[in-house]
Design a protein around this motif. Structure first.
Motif, PDB file in Angstrom:
ATOM      1  N   ASP A 298      -2.475   5.120  -3.972  1.00  0.00           N
ATOM      2  CA  ASP A 298      -2.278   4.784  -5.387  1.00  0.00           C
ATOM      3  C   ASP A 298      -3.585   4.863  -6.163  1.00  0.00           C
ATOM      4  OD1 ASP A 298      -3.579   2.556  -4.439  1.00  0.00           O
ATOM      5  OD2 ASP A 298      -2.413   1.151  -5.671  1.00  0.00           O
ATOM      6  N   SER A 299      -4.615   5.441  -5.559  1.00  0.00           N
ATOM      7  CA  SER A 299      -5.910   5.567  -6.245  1.00  0.00           C
ATOM      8  C   SER A 299      -6.726   6.645  -5.547  1.00  0.00           C
ATOM      9  CB  SER A 299      -6.678   4.248  -6.147  1.00  0.00           C
ATOM     10  OG  SER A 299      -7.000   3.991  -4.778  1.00  0.00           O
ATOM     11  N   ALA A 300      -7.808   7.059  -6.222  1.00  0.00           N
ATOM     12  CA  ALA A 300      -8.710   8.051  -5.626  1.00  0.00           C
ATOM     13  C   ALA A 300      -9.314   7.495  -4.343  1.00  0.00           C
ATOM     14  CB  ALA A 300      -9.801   8.397  -6.635  1.00  0.00           C
ATOM     15  N   GLN A 301      -9.644   6.199  -4.348  1.00  0.00           N
ATOM     16  CA  GLN A 301     -10.248   5.590  -3.139  1.00  0.00           C
ATOM     17  C   GLN A 301      -9.272   5.638  -1.973  1.00  0.00           C
ATOM     18  OE1 GLN A 301     -10.389   4.595  -6.305  1.00  0.00           O
ATOM     19  NE2 GLN A 301     -11.408   2.606  -6.455  1.00  0.00           N
ATOM     20  N   ALA A 302      -7.999   5.363  -2.261  1.00  0.00           N
ATOM     21  CA  ALA A 302      -6.989   5.386  -1.192  1.00  0.00           C
ATOM     22  C   ALA A 302      -6.831   6.812  -0.646  1.00  0.00           C
ATOM     23  CB  ALA A 302      -5.656   4.864  -1.713  1.00  0.00           C
ATOM     24  N   ALA A 303      -6.991   7.799  -1.517  1.00  0.00           N
ATOM     25  CA  ALA A 303      -6.909   9.200  -1.079  1.00  0.00           C
ATOM     26  C   ALA A 303      -8.076   9.514  -0.145  1.00  0.00           C
ATOM     27  CB  ALA A 303      -6.923  10.128  -2.289  1.00  0.00           C
TER      28      ALA A 303
END
Ligand SMILES: Cc1cc2nc3c(=O)[nH]c(=O)nc-3n(C[C@H](O)[C@H](O)[C@H](O)COP(=O)(O)O)c2cc1C
Length: 337
Positions: A298-303
């Protein structure tokens, strides 16, 4: 802008909101508005399984089950789109309501049950699809087909989609078709994959083109069952893995009024289980074997965390509902090269 849109959509019953949003996106794509509202990311190409993905972010299976929205999804900037799960014949899926929001957790629970228009409809859509990215076709079995005959359903779908897609995803991990997950275990899996890879060999000869075949697994494993399953999948000559489907675990959403709903949980409460499965899979299969990571992004960090846990590419579904199409661009930009 998307927050405002989401507020409106969330006033509707979840499945209705899904249909309304997709219809709106189809019209906006046709008018050329979608690309203006949500500018797609610039390319960040990745080569995997003999295919060139223009960026590593894909649409997960289940959002466009019938291939009815490929143009709109393409306009949002996905590097690849996985359509399906599709079965040999149309089937209605489970009774409504079968999709539930857990807004506090930015999560969903679904027990759709492979509602789809059947593989022939999907093929017609694929034949007309206007998308310059990679298309995967996710295939399953009919609810009424006994497990012992499941291979016939998978083969039927693979025969039909083979000339019209870029890769095939074999879904043996939906929690919403009774006993489907039993196909993940040795008793069924060895025979199933032997049949499917043999059929793929024949189709390669017939069509003169090799389509990679990946298997989508669950995040719910006991003991060393995952290791055993991965060894079978790899030894069968399958080209890669999709990790993971939704979870039947509810420990991350206890006390939520919808937590008791039967079905698969997706979104951030799935991430730790899904990431643990991904990381374990990467350890078992080694660095070279392709894995597509999905679950809770749900975020760039999670990606980026998916990449750190061993994913070569990623897919999103629930994150798109809660964060909107801007998430695709953010993930592409953050993806380490
Ligand atoms: C409403 C809904 C329907 C889904 N249908 C399918 C499906 O038909 N086939 C499949 O392989 N996965 C299906 N999934 C699972 C997603 O592809 C994905 O693996 C899962 O939701 C985890 O990713 P996410 O947290 O980004 O949503 C579905 C998920 C949702 C929420």
């Amino acid at each position: 802008m998307y927050r405002w849109l989401r507020q409106g959509l969330f006033l509707l019953e979840p499945e209705k909101a899904h249909d309304v949003a997709l219809a709106g996106m189809d019209v906006s794509a046709k008018l050329g508005l979608l690309k203006t509202l949500f500018p797609p990311p610039s390319d960040k190409p990745i080569d995997l399984m003999g295919l060139r993905f223009k960026n590593p972010i894909g649409l997960a299976a289940g959002l466009d089950k019938n291939g009815d929205h490929i143009e709109a999804m393409g306009a949002l900037g996905f590097g690849f789109i996985e359509v399906g799960t599709v079965t040999p014949r149309p089937q209605p899926g489970n009774e409504r309501p079968r999709l539930f929001r857990l807004p506090k957790h930015h999560a969903l629970i679904n027990r759709m049950g492979f509602n789809n228009k059947g593989v022939d409809h999907l093929v017609a859509q694929l034949q007309n699809a206007q998308f310059d990215g990679i298309i995967g076709a996710n295939v399953g079995k009919q609810k009424t087909t006994p497990l012992a005959q499941a291979a016939q359903d998978y083969c039927h779908c693979i025969d039909k989609v083979y000339p019209h897609c870029d890769y095939i995803a074999v879904n043996i991990s939906s929690p919403n078709t009774p006993d489907l997950r039993d196909l993940q275990h040795r008793d069924h899996l060895e025979d199933l994959l032997r049949t499917l890879t043999q059929r793929r060999y024949e189709l390669t000869q017939t069509h003169g083109v090799y389509r990679p075949m990946v298997v989508k697994i669950a995040p719910d494993w006991d003991g060393n069952a995952l290791e055993e399953t991965l060894a079978i999948i790899q030894n069968a000559g399958i080209d890669g893995l999709i990790a993971t489907n939704t979870t039947i675990d509810r420990s991350t959403v206890t006390n939520h009024p919808q937590a008791h709903q039967a079905g698969g949980l997706s979104g951030p409460p799935l991430s730790s289980l899904s990431n643990a499965t991904l990381a374990a899979a990467r350890r078992v299969v080694g660095n070279e074997w392709p894995i597509i990571g999905v679950g809770g992004i749900d975020s760039a960090q999670a990606a980026v965390m998916k990449k750190e846990n061993g994913a070569d590419l990623i897919q999103i579904y629930t994150g798109l509902i809660y964060q909107g199409p801007g998430l695709i661009r953010q993930c592409v930009h953050a993806w380490p090269q």
